[in-house]
Design a protein around this motif. Structure first.
Motif, short mmCIF file in Angstrom:
data_model
loop_
_atom_site.label_atom_id
_atom_site.label_comp_id
_atom_site.label_asym_id
_atom_site.label_seq_id
_atom_site.Cartn_x
_atom_site.Cartn_y
_atom_site.Cartn_z
N ASP A 14 -4.57 44.03 49.29
CA ASP A 14 -5.58 43.09 49.79
C ASP A 14 -5.92 41.96 48.83
OD1 ASP A 14 -5.68 44.30 52.23
OD2 ASP A 14 -7.60 45.31 51.90
N LEU A 15 -6.19 42.27 47.56
CA LEU A 15 -6.56 41.24 46.60
C LEU A 15 -5.44 40.20 46.47
CD1 LEU A 15 -8.49 40.08 44.44
CD2 LEU A 15 -7.33 41.55 42.78
N VAL A 16 -4.23 40.68 46.30
CA VAL A 16 -3.07 39.79 46.16
C VAL A 16 -2.89 38.95 47.42
CG1 VAL A 16 -0.57 39.69 45.82
CG2 VAL A 16 -1.93 41.36 44.56
N LYS A 17 -2.93 39.61 48.56
CA LYS A 17 -2.74 38.92 49.85
C LYS A 17 -3.81 37.85 50.05
CE LYS A 17 -4.35 40.72 53.56
NZ LYS A 17 -4.65 41.66 54.63
N ASN A 25 0.46 26.70 53.81
CA ASN A 25 1.69 27.14 54.49
C ASN A 25 2.13 28.55 54.13
OD1 ASN A 25 1.40 24.31 54.69
ND2 ASN A 25 3.50 24.13 55.38
N THR A 26 1.19 29.40 53.75
CA THR A 26 1.52 30.81 53.52
C THR A 26 1.18 31.59 54.78
OG1 THR A 26 -0.68 31.12 52.53
CG2 THR A 26 1.17 30.81 51.02
N GLU A 27 1.87 32.69 54.98
CA GLU A 27 1.58 33.50 56.16
C GLU A 27 1.78 34.97 55.85
OE1 GLU A 27 4.35 32.06 59.09
OE2 GLU A 27 6.03 33.11 58.17
N GLU A 28 0.93 35.76 56.48
CA GLU A 28 1.02 37.20 56.36
C GLU A 28 2.24 37.67 57.13
OE1 GLU A 28 -2.22 40.66 56.80
OE2 GLU A 28 -3.00 38.63 57.09
N SER A 29 2.93 38.65 56.60
CA SER A 29 4.15 39.13 57.24
C SER A 29 4.34 40.61 56.93
CB SER A 29 5.34 38.32 56.71
OG SER A 29 6.51 38.63 57.42
N ILE A 30 5.38 41.16 57.50
CA ILE A 30 5.78 42.55 57.22
C ILE A 30 7.16 42.47 56.59
CG2 ILE A 30 6.37 44.79 58.22
CD1 ILE A 30 3.38 44.21 58.33
N SER A 31 7.35 43.24 55.53
CA SER A 31 8.60 43.17 54.79
C SER A 31 9.30 44.52 54.78
CB SER A 31 8.29 42.69 53.37
OG SER A 31 9.47 42.27 52.74
N HIS A 32 10.07 44.77 53.73
CA HIS A 32 10.85 45.99 53.55
C HIS A 32 10.03 47.23 53.89
CE1 HIS A 32 12.35 42.84 50.97
NE2 HIS A 32 13.52 43.44 50.89
N GLU A 33 10.60 48.15 54.62
CA GLU A 33 9.98 49.44 54.93
C GLU A 33 8.60 49.31 55.58
OE1 GLU A 33 11.72 52.14 54.57
OE2 GLU A 33 13.28 51.51 53.20
N GLY A 34 8.36 48.16 56.23
CA GLY A 34 7.09 47.96 56.92
C GLY A 34 5.93 47.63 56.01
N THR A 35 6.21 47.23 54.77
CA THR A 35 5.15 46.93 53.82
C THR A 35 4.56 45.53 54.09
OG1 THR A 35 6.77 46.09 52.23
CG2 THR A 35 6.05 48.40 51.99
N PRO A 36 3.27 45.34 53.78
CA PRO A 36 2.66 44.03 53.98
C PRO A 36 3.19 43.03 52.95
CG PRO A 36 1.11 45.51 52.90
CD PRO A 36 2.33 46.32 53.24
N SER A 37 3.32 41.78 53.37
CA SER A 37 3.84 40.75 52.47
C SER A 37 3.23 39.40 52.83
CB SER A 37 5.37 40.67 52.58
OG SER A 37 5.75 40.24 53.87
N LYS A 43 10.10 32.50 53.40
CA LYS A 43 10.67 33.16 52.21
C LYS A 43 9.61 34.05 51.57
CE LYS A 43 13.80 29.38 51.38
NZ LYS A 43 13.82 28.04 50.82
N LEU A 44 10.04 35.21 51.09
CA LEU A 44 9.14 36.18 50.50
C LEU A 44 8.49 35.65 49.22
CD1 LEU A 44 8.08 39.11 50.80
CD2 LEU A 44 9.97 39.80 49.31
N MET A 45 7.16 35.66 49.21
CA MET A 45 6.40 35.27 48.02
C MET A 45 5.98 36.52 47.25
SD MET A 45 2.92 33.03 48.02
CE MET A 45 1.85 32.87 46.62
N CYS A 46 5.43 37.50 47.95
CA CYS A 46 5.02 38.75 47.33
C CYS A 46 4.88 39.82 48.41
CB CYS A 46 3.69 38.58 46.58
SG CYS A 46 2.34 37.96 47.60
N ARG A 47 4.94 41.08 47.97
CA ARG A 47 4.79 42.18 48.92
C ARG A 47 4.34 43.42 48.17
NH1 ARG A 47 8.83 46.29 49.67
NH2 ARG A 47 10.52 46.11 48.18
N LEU A 48 3.84 44.36 48.91
CA LEU A 48 3.54 45.67 48.34
C LEU A 48 4.85 46.45 48.33
CD1 LEU A 48 1.44 47.75 47.36
CD2 LEU A 48 1.13 48.41 49.74
N HIS A 49 5.26 46.93 47.17
CA HIS A 49 6.49 47.70 47.09
C HIS A 49 6.33 49.01 47.86
CE1 HIS A 49 9.75 50.12 45.27
NE2 HIS A 49 10.36 48.95 45.29
N ASP A 50 7.39 49.49 48.47
CA ASP A 50 7.29 50.69 49.30
C ASP A 50 6.96 51.94 48.49
OD1 ASP A 50 10.47 51.52 49.03
OD2 ASP A 50 10.19 49.40 49.47
#
Length: 127
Positions: A14-17, A25-37, A43-50
Motif C-alpha cells: 500500500d505505501l509503495v503503491k 500516467n501511472t496505473e494500478e495493475s496486476i503482475s506476476h502470480e497475481g501480485t499488485p503492481s 511497463k512495470l514500475m514496481c510490484r509486490l514480489h510473490d
C-alpha cells in the motif's frame, strides 16, 4: 508438479503503491502470480514480489548501485535480478522520503521525455 505457495499481504504494498500513483500516467495493475503492481505506459514500475518479502522497483543500473551502496539495510539484489534494471526493497522500509525519491527515479526512467519535463517544470513552480 507442485505449485509454489504464495504468501503475501496486499497491505504490504500500500505505501509503495500510494506513492507511485502520485506520479503522472501511472496505473494500478496486476503482475506476476497475481501480485499488485504499478505500471507506467504499460511497463512495470514496481510490484509486490510473490514471496511477499520485498518489492522490486525498476531502476537504472547506475542508480541501483548508488542505492545498494548507500542503504544496504533497505535494498538488496537477489541473483535473479542482477541482469535486470531493478532494485529490491524489503517490505519493512518505512522511510517515506527515500521511497518517494526512488520511485520518482523509477518513474522518470519509464515516462516520456515530455512527461518528465512537464513534471519537473510543475514541481519547480509548485515547489
Amino acid at each position: 508438479m507442485k505449485k509454489k505457495t504464495i504468501n503475501y499481504n496486499y497491505a504490504d504494498f500500500d505505501l509503495v503503491k500510494n506513492i507511485a500513483l502520485t506520479f503522472p500516467n501511472t496505473e494500478e495493475s496486476i503482475s506476476h502470480e497475481g501480485t499488485p503492481s504499478v505500471k507506467v505506459r504499460g511497463k512495470l514500475m514496481c510490484r509486490l514480489h510473490d514471496s511477499g518479502e520485498f518489492i522490486p522497483i525498476r531502476l537504472d543500473f547506475d542508480l541501483r548501485d548508488k542505492y545498494l551502496d548507500s542503504h544496504p539495510e533497505i535494498f538488496h539484489l537477489p541473483d535473479h535480478f542482477k541482469a535486470y534494471p531493478y532494485i529490491c526493497m524489503w517490505i519493512h522500509c518505512h522511510d517515506k522520503k527515500l521511497l518517494t525519491e526512488v520511485l520518482e527515479q523509477s518513474w522518470k526512467g519509464l515516462a516520456t521525455k515530455k512527461q518528465v519535463k512537464e513534471y519537473d517544470e510543475k514541481k519547480t513552480t509548485t515547489g
